[in-house]
Design a protein around this motif. Sequence first.
Motif, short mmCIF file in Angstrom:
data_model
loop_
_atom_site.label_atom_id
_atom_site.label_comp_id
_atom_site.label_asym_id
_atom_site.label_seq_id
_atom_site.Cartn_x
_atom_site.Cartn_y
_atom_site.Cartn_z
N LEU A 48 0.85 -1.20 0.00
CA LEU A 48 0.00 0.00 0.00
C LEU A 48 0.88 1.24 0.00
N ILE A 49 0.35 2.34 -0.47
CA ILE A 49 1.10 3.61 -0.43
C ILE A 49 1.09 4.12 1.02
N GLY A 50 2.29 4.37 1.56
CA GLY A 50 2.39 4.80 2.95
C GLY A 50 3.13 6.11 3.11
N ALA A 51 3.40 6.79 1.99
CA ALA A 51 4.09 8.09 2.05
C ALA A 51 3.83 8.85 0.76
N GLY A 52 3.88 10.17 0.87
CA GLY A 52 3.63 11.00 -0.30
C GLY A 52 4.61 10.74 -1.43
N MET A 53 5.84 10.35 -1.05
CA MET A 53 6.86 10.17 -2.09
C MET A 53 6.74 8.84 -2.83
N ALA A 54 6.00 7.89 -2.25
CA ALA A 54 6.01 6.52 -2.81
C ALA A 54 5.56 6.48 -4.27
N PRO A 55 4.46 7.18 -4.65
CA PRO A 55 4.07 7.10 -6.07
C PRO A 55 5.01 7.91 -6.98
N LEU A 56 5.94 8.65 -6.38
CA LEU A 56 6.82 9.53 -7.17
C LEU A 56 8.25 9.01 -7.26
N LYS A 57 8.46 7.78 -6.75
CA LYS A 57 9.82 7.23 -6.71
C LYS A 57 10.54 7.34 -8.04
N LYS A 58 9.78 7.07 -9.13
CA LYS A 58 10.38 7.04 -10.47
C LYS A 58 11.00 8.40 -10.85
N TYR A 59 10.46 9.47 -10.27
CA TYR A 59 11.01 10.80 -10.56
C TYR A 59 12.28 11.06 -9.74
N PHE A 60 12.29 10.53 -8.52
CA PHE A 60 13.49 10.71 -7.69
C PHE A 60 14.68 9.94 -8.26
N THR A 61 14.39 8.73 -8.76
CA THR A 61 15.51 7.90 -9.25
C THR A 61 15.94 8.33 -10.65
N GLY A 62 15.13 9.11 -11.34
CA GLY A 62 15.47 9.53 -12.69
C GLY A 62 14.96 8.54 -13.74
N ALA A 63 14.21 7.50 -13.31
CA ALA A 63 13.69 6.52 -14.27
C ALA A 63 12.70 7.19 -15.22
N GLU A 64 11.98 8.21 -14.72
CA GLU A 64 11.06 8.97 -15.58
C GLU A 64 11.23 10.45 -15.32
N ILE A 65 10.90 11.25 -16.32
CA ILE A 65 11.00 12.71 -16.17
C ILE A 65 9.71 13.22 -15.51
N PRO A 66 9.81 13.98 -14.42
CA PRO A 66 8.58 14.47 -13.77
C PRO A 66 7.91 15.55 -14.61
N PRO A 67 6.59 15.75 -14.44
CA PRO A 67 5.92 16.81 -15.18
C PRO A 67 6.39 18.21 -14.75
N ALA A 68 6.98 18.31 -13.56
CA ALA A 68 7.57 19.58 -13.10
C ALA A 68 8.65 19.23 -12.08
N LYS A 69 9.63 20.12 -11.94
CA LYS A 69 10.72 19.82 -10.99
C LYS A 69 10.29 20.05 -9.55
N ARG A 70 9.17 20.81 -9.39
CA ARG A 70 8.63 21.05 -8.05
C ARG A 70 7.19 20.56 -8.04
N MET A 71 6.87 19.67 -7.12
CA MET A 71 5.48 19.18 -7.04
C MET A 71 5.02 19.19 -5.58
N ALA A 72 3.72 19.26 -5.40
CA ALA A 72 3.15 19.15 -4.05
C ALA A 72 1.86 18.34 -4.14
N THR A 73 1.64 17.49 -3.15
CA THR A 73 0.43 16.65 -3.14
C THR A 73 -0.12 16.52 -1.72
N CYS A 74 -1.34 16.03 -1.65
CA CYS A 74 -1.88 15.56 -0.38
C CYS A 74 -2.25 14.11 -0.65
N GLN A 75 -1.42 13.20 -0.16
CA GLN A 75 -1.50 11.79 -0.56
C GLN A 75 -2.20 10.93 0.50
N LYS A 76 -3.16 10.12 0.04
CA LYS A 76 -3.78 9.14 0.93
C LYS A 76 -2.74 8.08 1.31
#
Length: 296
Positions: A48-76
């Motif tokens: 299960l997703i347990g942190a805001g960063m979990a669905p964004l891992k691919k952007y941190f590792t560089g595996a995918e390019i993020p839609p913006a270099k700065r993002m903010a969310t409210c994650q379930k």
Amino acid sequence: NGGNKVDKIDRFSINNIRKEYLNFFKSKGHLTEQSFSLIPKNDKSLLLIGAGMAPLKKYFTGAEIPPAKRMATCQKCVRTGDVENVGLTARHLTFFEMLGNFSFGDYFKNEAIVWAWELLTDVLKIDKDRLWVTVYLEDDEAENIWHTKVGIPMEKIVRLGKDDNFWELEVGPSGPCSEIYFDRGADKGCGKEGCTVGCDCDRFIEVWNLVFTQFDRQEDMTYLPLKSKNIDTGMGLERLACVMQGVDNIFEVDTIRSVLNHVCDISGTKYGSDYKKDVSIRVITDHCRSASMMVS
Ligand code: GLY
């Protein structure tokens, strides 16, 4: 004063705080996104997703390019690891919403720290004197920013080790972190000598974790350096609301209290008259929230 309390709860309702947080980071150039599903996509390391960063891992590792270099969310989020604490402490839930701002190779410690302080003290008007911070044992740079740029006295900056101030999941982006604590007052604490930030009781409550994401943890527990330095922050929305609404327990925060009241209505029980029953009511309230979110 009952009237003031109602105004406070209105202004600092869960829904308002969420909006204020996202608007603040939008004003700092962040792309704000809806929460991702609780069910991870293409990540066999998580149930299960347990942190805001979990669905964004691919952007941190560089595996995918993020839609913006700065993002903010409210994650379930669902954290089953905390399940045994639920109902017994004033601060644990299995389902919660995590406010987070993220930098993928853009800003780093300086902005993350200064903006966190600006949001808490200037925008949300939390009393500065009630806030404490922690930094990772070896992180002179973060300590220096807190002290010289933000003006936190050295005695309110606590250095902690890897157990407390290094953030990681099983695999993926990780790094040293700096946490912001709110002092709820001696009457909420264990009263033991030496009770301070890091104590397990409900006096000093961690509200925000700023992670300076620099490593990629591998399955064999080695840490590879990431290509860029990133920021991943996580703040529990319900915990922040608990502090801001000045209620005793996270189960008394506006939206959670509505669920709790309903649990009491349909079971014919009264909250606040019997400690053992109160624990059960809190556990049922928590599990109803988590189950509903997981089903949805
Ligand atoms: N990823 C930061 C936190 O969950 O605290």
